[in-house]
Scaffold this active site. Structure first.
Site, short mmCIF file in Angstrom:
data_model
loop_
_atom_site.label_atom_id
_atom_site.label_comp_id
_atom_site.label_asym_id
_atom_site.label_seq_id
_atom_site.Cartn_x
_atom_site.Cartn_y
_atom_site.Cartn_z
CB SER A 194 -1.36 -0.38 0.92
OG SER A 194 -1.97 0.96 1.21
CE LYS A 198 0.66 5.45 -2.38
NZ LYS A 198 -0.52 4.67 -3.02
CD1 TRP A 285 -7.98 3.33 -2.25
CD2 TRP A 285 -9.53 4.55 -3.33
NE1 TRP A 285 -7.89 5.06 -1.74
CE2 TRP A 285 -8.84 5.80 -2.49
CE3 TRP A 285 -10.26 5.07 -4.21
CZ2 TRP A 285 -9.24 6.67 -2.67
CZ3 TRP A 285 -10.77 6.44 -4.08
CH2 TRP A 285 -10.38 7.65 -3.38
CG HIS A 337 -5.91 -2.53 0.52
ND1 HIS A 337 -4.68 -2.21 -0.94
CD2 HIS A 337 -5.01 -2.03 0.80
CE1 HIS A 337 -4.30 -1.27 -1.06
NE2 HIS A 337 -4.25 -1.20 0.50
C1 GCU Z 1 -5.37 4.82 1.33
C2 GCU Z 1 -4.82 5.66 0.31
C3 GCU Z 1 -4.12 4.50 -0.62
C4 GCU Z 1 -2.66 3.79 0.04
C5 GCU Z 1 -3.37 4.01 1.32
C6 GCU Z 1 -2.39 2.87 2.16
O1 GCU Z 1 -6.13 3.66 0.98
O2 GCU Z 1 -5.28 6.28 -0.84
O3 GCU Z 1 -3.37 5.45 -1.99
O4 GCU Z 1 -1.85 2.70 -0.83
O5 GCU Z 1 -4.28 4.29 2.10
O6 GCU Z 1 -1.49 3.16 2.24
O7 GCU Z 1 -2.93 2.03 3.22
#
Ligand code: GCU
Length: 357
Positions: A194, A198, A285, A337
């Site tokens: 998540s 990144k 998402w 997720h």
């Molecule tokens: C949110 C956000 C995502 C991210 C996620 C996380 O959902 O919008 O971009 O990846 O949090 O890191 O838990």
């Protein structure tokens, strides 16, 4: 099918230098790589301070939790000098018992617990990997610039957002583990999920010591192409989590087609090393489709190098598909997720495959 979609998106070209000339060979690519690093740091993640001279351990504790006698769990306080004095954060190591040199994973984690719902420590240990876990909040929390690593460098000098800071911390863990006899320093992975997926991509893109870069469900501003993306868009991420990036990134809210880059720029920096991206079918998402097509685009850089990159079909994957023949791997799993045991097992297989080559 996928190639047509990529054409429609009209992505900025990996093989076109800023002056309009074309990348023809691997030497040209090395120069183009520098331009790509410059643009993604300037426009998206912000600039990052240089590597500190020295990373050292201040304290080491042994945890009596030996995974059925098969492993060891150590906690190091990793320490280094910043512009404003010493900074340290805890790193948990779970390693197979003994001094054999094993491949290592820098695991950028949501939680400090070992094991935790996102990290099946015993299974990973059984696969022969040594895992160095740090909790991102021990480095710097999501939006606070007054404490943690964020407070240790001059914000007027460095434009980094939080993703850059966590990536910097992952590189410091790499500095440390390279000093240990029990680590095979030619086989180091960085992995995150998540927002931390990144982060793993950024750390892996910038630091070539990471031979394997593994990003789970990273979605927007991670593995997914931003143009034409479903689910979270740059506007959404900047509105809620603008502090993960530099200020310039906000220019592209509802304005993706003006970006002089897209996420394939970030992932292309990992070539010729090993890259693995994983998606979950219900994680709309993040957008599994746009995570997948990025790899198709990045494959072109592996082709330039004459290396097998992404060996997949020219169609959208189905849940259960795993593509891991070349140096670019991908799987799409059922579910939401999350980073699951299924995901970890695929990552470990991918690392071990690379390790054999
Ligand atoms: C949110 C956000 C995502 C991210 C996620 C996380 O959902 O919008 O971009 O990846 O949090 O890191 O838990």
């Amino acid at each position: 099918m996928i190639n047509e979609r990529l054409m429609q998106l009209n992505l900025p070209k990996l093989f076109k230098f800023d002056d309009g000339s074309t990348v023809e060979n691997v030497n040209d690519w090395e120069r183009r790589r520098d331009e790509i690093i410059d643009v993604i740091l300037k426009e998206e993640y912000g600039t990052i301070p240089p590597r500190p001279d020295n990373v050292f351990v201040k304290d080491m504790r042994r945890v009596h939790n030996d995974f059925a006698g098969k492993g060891e769990h150590l906690i190091y306080d990793l320490c280094f000098m910043t512009e404003r004095g010493e900074f340290s954060f805890p790193v948990n190591v779970v390693k197979p018992k003994g001094n054999k040199k094993n491949p290592a994973v820098v695991h950028i984690a949501f939680r400090p617990d070992i094991p935790d719902k996102y990290y099946p420590a015993e299974e990973v240990l059984d696969l022969g990997l040594t895992v160095f876990t740090f909790c991102y909040q021990d480095v710097t929390t999501d939006d606070d610039f007054e404490s943690g690593l964020a407070a240790m460098y001059d914000r007027n000098k460095w434009t980094w957002g939080k993703i850059g800071m966590w990536a910097f911390a992952a590189m410091r863990v790499c500095d440390l583990l390279c000093t240990f006899d029990y680590v095979d320093s030619n086989n180091i992975a960085v992995m995150g999920h998540s927002r931390l997926g990144k982060t793993a991509l950024l750390a892996g893109a910038l630091d070539e010591r990471f031979k394997y870069v593994i990003s789970n469900n990273s979605g927007c501003s991670g593995a997914a192409i931003s143009r034409g993306k479903e689910g979270e868009r740059i506007k959404d991420i900047c509105n809620r989590f603008g502090y993960w990036f530099c200020e310039n990134y906000k220019k592209y809210m509802d304005n993706e087609e003006k970006m002089p880059f897209d996420q394939h720029f970030l992932l292309s920096l990992i070539c010729p090393r090993y890259l693995y991206v994983s998606s979950a079918i219900e994680d709309k998402w993040a957008d599994p489709f746009n995570e997948f097509i990025t790899l198709k685009e990045v494959d072109k850089v592996y082709c330039l190098h004459g290396i097998d990159g992404f060996a997949s079909e020219d169609s959208f994957p189905r849940p259960g598909d795993v593509f891991s023949e070349g140096r670019v791997g991908y799987h799409l799993r059922e579910g939401t997720h999350y980073v699951s045991r299924y995901d970890w097992l695929r990552f470990a297989e991918f690392i071990k495959k690379g390790d054999r080559i």
